[in-house]
Design a protein around this motif. Structure first.
Motif, PDB file in Angstrom:
ATOM      1  N   LEU A  79       0.863  -1.181   0.000  1.00 12.58           N
ATOM      2  CA  LEU A  79       0.000   0.000   0.000  1.00 12.58           C
ATOM      3  C   LEU A  79       0.893   1.222   0.000  1.00 12.58           C
TER       4      LEU A  79
ATOM      5  N   LEU B 175       0.962   5.424   0.000  1.00 14.55           N
ATOM      6  CA  LEU B 175       0.175   6.606   0.306  1.00 14.55           C
ATOM      7  C   LEU B 175       0.930   7.848  -0.134  1.00 14.55           C
TER       8      LEU B 175
ATOM      9  N   ARG C 270      -7.671  10.093  -4.625  1.00 16.34           N
ATOM     10  CA  ARG C 270      -7.551   9.089  -5.695  1.00 16.34           C
ATOM     11  C   ARG C 270      -7.231   7.729  -5.083  1.00 16.34           C
ATOM     12  N   ASN C 271      -7.642   6.683  -5.772  1.00 20.02           N
ATOM     13  CA  ASN C 271      -7.329   5.311  -5.384  1.00 20.02           C
ATOM     14  C   ASN C 271      -7.001   4.547  -6.659  1.00 20.02           C
TER      15      ASN C 271
ATOM     16  N   ARG D  34      -5.156   1.133  -8.477  1.00 20.83           N
ATOM     17  CA  ARG D  34      -4.615  -0.221  -8.338  1.00 20.83           C
ATOM     18  C   ARG D  34      -3.648  -0.484  -9.480  1.00 20.83           C
TER      19      ARG D  34
ATOM     20  N   VAL E 161      -1.526  -0.902  -4.323  1.00 16.52           N
ATOM     21  CA  VAL E 161      -2.525   0.160  -4.316  1.00 16.52           C
ATOM     22  C   VAL E 161      -1.851   1.482  -3.961  1.00 16.52           C
TER      23      VAL E 161
ATOM     24  N   VAL F  15      -2.819   5.423  -2.954  1.00 18.23           N
ATOM     25  CA  VAL F  15      -3.938   6.227  -2.465  1.00 18.23           C
ATOM     26  C   VAL F  15      -3.473   7.635  -2.140  1.00 18.23           C
TER      27      VAL F  15
ATOM     28  N   ALA G  37      -8.882   9.994   4.264  1.00 21.72           N
ATOM     29  CA  ALA G  37      -9.225   8.622   3.900  1.00 21.72           C
ATOM     30  C   ALA G  37      -9.103   7.709   5.111  1.00 21.72           C
TER      31      ALA G  37
ATOM     32  N   ILE H 242      -8.302   3.687   5.836  1.00 23.48           N
ATOM     33  CA  ILE H 242      -7.794   2.441   5.252  1.00 23.48           C
ATOM     34  C   ILE H 242      -8.100   1.297   6.202  1.00 23.48           C
TER      35      ILE H 242
ATOM     36  N   TRP I 191      -6.864  -4.399   0.711  1.00 24.34           N
ATOM     37  CA  TRP I 191      -7.060  -3.061   1.266  1.00 24.34           C
ATOM     38  C   TRP I 191      -8.407  -2.503   0.836  1.00 24.34           C
TER      39      TRP I 191
ATOM     40  N   VAL J  43     -10.540   1.110   0.935  1.00 21.66           N
ATOM     41  CA  VAL J  43     -10.306   2.545   1.073  1.00 21.66           C
ATOM     42  C   VAL J  43     -11.642   3.269   1.118  1.00 21.66           C
TER      43      VAL J  43
ATOM     44  N   PHE K 205     -13.096   7.116   1.376  1.00 23.50           N
ATOM     45  CA  PHE K 205     -12.822   8.549   1.387  1.00 23.50           C
ATOM     46  C   PHE K 205     -13.909   9.252   2.204  1.00 23.50           C
TER      47      PHE K 205
END
Length: 247
Positions: free
Chosen positions: A150, A152, A160-161, A163, A169, A171, A201, A203, A210, A212, A214
């Motif tokens: 993950l 960040l 935004r997210n 993959r 991921v 984020v 966000a 998590i 994961w 997410v 928002f």
């Protein structure tokens, strides 16, 4: 594993308080902070007090770095206002922050990209000032060689997210305290979310799974806008009241 992700507070203590209350309502006490904590024409001192009390794992953003690297006489207006409100202990705290961090073994924190606190990761600015989403190839290029499940990031203030093809991921939680702004790097452009709400966000999950969420949190943005206007920053006043920089 469950934690909040905060970023780009920019001295907006009212927005930060609203986010902290929202976290409490969710029964959530753990958070990480991706930097740009103070710069802006608002209340850096109160923001610093709350952040030092909470002691969340925090990395340094580009505007945090400017506060300890630039001569006050040469600072941009938003940085100078924040600098004048901070105590030496706050500046010492900033100086001790890392530029990146890994937590929970597989969660990587950066402000812009893994190698730059001034570079947009999930967006690109064209030569005419138009902002677009980065392509998947562009996003993955910045993540090359990064051993994290993950990732960040922050800096653009846009939630935004993403993959990646290998399942990692990326984020961006958006901005707690500054929903729109302009910048002249690499060319003049606007970043704007279209809402005055504070963004962060949540998590939840584990590597490979994961989730997410928002959060868009209403707060007393009219008070923040009025404070910016009182300090001669109509650009900030408009952005805080509407989530738009232009118009």
């Amino acid at each position: 594993m469950r934690f909040a992700v905060l970023a780009d507070i920019h001295g907006n203590a009212l927005a930060l308080e609203a986010v902290l209350r929202d976290m409490e309502g969710l029964g959530l006490s753990e958070a990480v902070n991706l930097g740009d904590c103070f710069s802006g024409p608002l209340d850096a001192g109160a923001t610093a007090t709350r952040l030092l009390e909470r002691d969340f794992p925090t990395i340094r953003g580009n505007h945090d770095r400017y506060l300890i690297e630039h001569d006050p006489s040469e600072m941009a207006p938003s940085d100078k206002v924040a600098f004048d409100q901070l105590e030496q202990k706050h500046l010492d705290w900033i100086a001790a922050l890392p530029s990146t961090m890994t937590i929970h073994e597989t969660v990587f924190l950066c402000h812009g990209t893994p190698t730059s606190d001034q570079t947009y990761w999930l967006e690109r600015v064209e030569q005419d000032g138009m902002v677009r989403s980065a392509t998947l190839d562009e996003v993955e290029r910045e993540a090359d060689g990064l051993e994290a499940d993950l990732i960040l990031c922050a800096h653009t203030h846009i939630p935004r997210n993403i993959r990646l093809r290998d399942g990692r991921v990326v984020v961006n939680p958006g901005s707690v305290g500054c929903p729109a702004y302009d910048d002249d790097v690499p060319v003049y452009h606007h970043m704007q979310t279209g809402t005055p709400n504070a963004s962060y966000a949540v998590i939840e999950g584990a590597p490979g799974d994961w989730r997410v969420m928002f959060r868009s949190v209403p707060y007393a943005w009219d008070e923040a806008s009025a404070l910016a206007a009182k300090r001669g920053r109509e650009d900030w006043a408009r952005a805080l009241a509407t989530g738009w920089f232009e118009g």
